[in-house]
Design a protein around this motif. Structure first.
Motif, PDB file in Angstrom:
ATOM      1  N   THR A 366      -5.807  -5.759 -12.816  1.00  0.00           N
ATOM      2  CA  THR A 366      -5.147  -5.774 -11.509  1.00  0.00           C
ATOM      3  C   THR A 366      -5.088  -4.342 -10.975  1.00  0.00           C
ATOM      4  N   PHE A 367      -5.059  -4.224  -9.665  1.00  0.00           N
ATOM      5  CA  PHE A 367      -5.010  -2.901  -9.055  1.00  0.00           C
ATOM      6  C   PHE A 367      -4.610  -3.041  -7.590  1.00  0.00           C
ATOM      7  N   ASP A 368      -4.308  -1.906  -6.975  1.00  0.00           N
ATOM      8  CA  ASP A 368      -3.960  -1.851  -5.556  1.00  0.00           C
ATOM      9  C   ASP A 368      -5.022  -1.047  -4.820  1.00  0.00           C
ATOM     10  N   THR A 369      -5.401  -1.536  -3.640  1.00  0.00           N
ATOM     11  CA  THR A 369      -6.318  -0.805  -2.774  1.00  0.00           C
ATOM     12  C   THR A 369      -5.505  -0.076  -1.715  1.00  0.00           C
ATOM     13  N   VAL A 370      -5.719   1.222  -1.608  1.00  0.00           N
ATOM     14  CA  VAL A 370      -4.926   2.053  -0.713  1.00  0.00           C
ATOM     15  C   VAL A 370      -5.861   2.790   0.237  1.00  0.00           C
TER      16      VAL A 370
END
Length: 491
Positions: A366-370
């Protein structure tokens, strides 16, 4: 086995009866869920005691239920003021009247901030962020340790800044490359010039212990184990040296079981503490190694260390107003201090040892796109790097906040223009140096005429190319130094 050793073991066994969650007759490992809740309760007992009795001072004094500044501002102005609850209230009143700024860094609050999020308390994380922004000012004259300020204050603020969005804090445009906590960290860091060097030699190792030796001769100078060295098995695990790491860890764990903690110094041949170094200030290093090794091996022995740490600290160190430093592990006398690293490191590593699904252990699934001013980037995918104070840093933020490639190209264009002008001037010089006109280092992207390119190749082999805008890079071993002595390959 020495008689005094048997006495210590007997005392420890009496203090540590079998608890729920400990291995049963079938050899089952301690229950992680049970000890995870125990560790969380330890944190809040210490954290709430700090807020109620010590804030805004740097650290809690758990035996007298008050606070003190370890950096020195209030301790220099009013050294005997905060000696009990009533007078401490007067200290706060004097602070409000005489000094418009808070008396200190509120060190424990900064140090504990990212632990709040790791434990899942986003609301308190958000509240503390506001408190720090409104009250902490680094433009003060304090007696500060450069090293400790760097790892605790700068590291704590950087980590909290990078974790702010995950904690639901409303971040400003440009995050993670800008933000109030980042600016606070930068302000503190600009006041410091930290340089740390350490060299480790193979000849320090003896029978799975690492001894103190003379630098140039390699002979043993002090056959002791220092508790701060207990981080080493964890570091070994990160490079895959698991067998050696486990053997060294088990040596250290034996010392823990002997006393219910790691003494600051331990004499290996005698199997006992060193005089005036018998204390245990609730340090995290052995627990840190257990966490890393458990991630690498899943060996239940490492959970047993976590269980023993929880039971020992609660039985020996817990008092009404927090957890006190153990002044002497031989008789378990306590000292009137709770170091901020207890909340920043010891409790954090214990919790992560028993919480395998924590976001800190993310494997990239899982990860966040910024979106940043420098383009799109990925954050929160795992691979967190802990600084010396156990503040997790997401290394992906470095990639997110690097300058645009176009800026690099603009600088290179300016350098090309500069070199071109310099070459043109050299044609009109009546006298030149015997070695011929200077030419810029050859590298991809530098514009040279064919004839100058041939001359540069003759004068400088390709292996001597030097990047623009940088100094020649030294070999890694040349960068290791101790007190100014540089260690080269031949040393």
């Amino acid at each position: 086995m020495p008689f005094r050793l048997l006495i210590s073991l007997g005392l420890l066994c009496a203090l540590l009866p079998l608890h729920h969650g400990a291995p049963g007759p079938d050899g089952s490992a301690p229950d992680p869920a049970h000890y995870r809740e125990r560790v969380k309760a330890m944190f809040y007992h210490a954290y709430d005691s700090y807020l109620e009795n010590a804030f805004p001072f740097d650290e809690l004094r758990p035996l007298t239920c008050d606070g003190h500044d370890t950096w020195g501002r209030w301790s220099l102005l009013f050294p005997r003021l905060a000696c009990n609850g009533v007078i401490a209230t007067s200290a706060f009143w004097l602070q409000a009247i005489l000094l418009p700024q808070p008396p200190s860094f509120s060190l424990t609050l900064i140090d504990a901030l990212d632990t709040l999020l790791i434990l899942g308390n986003v609301s308190e994380f958000q509240r503390v962020v506001e408190v720090l922004q409104d009250n902490v000012d680094f433009d003060i004259d304090v007696n500060a340790s450069v090293f400790e300020t760097n790892i605790r204050v700068v590291g704590g603020l950087l980590s909290a800044h990078l974790l702010s969005k995950k904690a639901g804090v409303e971040v400003e445009a440009g995050w993670p490359c800008s933000g109030p906590l980042l600016r606070m960290a930068e302000e503190a860091a600009r006041k410091l010039l930290p340089e740390y060097n350490k060299a480790i030699r193979n000849y320090t190792r003896f029978d799975d212990w690492y001894l103190w030796v003379q630098m140039y001769k390699g002979t043993v100078s002090m056959p002791v184990f220092q508790s701060l060295e207990a981080y080493w098995p964890g570091l070994q695990s990160l490079i895959g040296d698991i067998d050696n790491a486990m053997r060294t860890f088990l040596n250290y764990y034996t010392v823990w079981k002997q006393f219910g903690g790691l003494p600051e110094f331990y004499n290996i041949p005698q199997g006992y503490t060193v005089e005036k170094r018998e204390g245990y200030p609730l340090r995290p290093e052995l627990i840190e190694s257990a966490m890393y090794l458990y991630r690498a091996t899943g060996d239940p022995t490492l959970l047993e260390l976590g269980r023993d740490a929880v039971e020992s600290i609660e039985k020996i160190s817990k008092v009404e107003c927090g957890f006190a430093t153990i002044k002497d592990l031989r008789d378990h006398k306590l000292d009137n201090r709770m170091e901020s690293f207890f909340l920043a490191e010891t409790v954090k590593y214990l919790y992560l040892l028993f919480d395998p699904t924590n976001f800190i252990h993310n494997n990239g699934s899982t990860f966040d796109t910024v979106i940043t001013p420098y383009g799109e980037c990925i954050l929160g995918a795992g691979g967190y790097i802990f600084n010396t104070e156990a503040h997790p840093i997401d290394p992906a933020a470095l990639h997110c906040c690097q300058r645009l490639k176009e800026e690099q190209w603009e600088v290179e264009d300016l350098m090309r223009e500069f070199y071109s002008l310099k070459r043109n001037r050299s044609k009109f010089q009546k006298k030149t140096m015997s070695s011929g006109p200077w030419e810029p280092p050859t590298r991809p992207g530098i514009l040279l005429s064919p004839e100058n390119h041939d001359q540069a190749r003759e004068r400088k082999p390709a292996k001597q190319k030097v990047p623009l805008l940088s100094c020649p890079s030294q070999p890694f071993t040349s960068k290791l130094a101790l007190l100014g002595q540089v260690f080269l390959d031949s040393s």
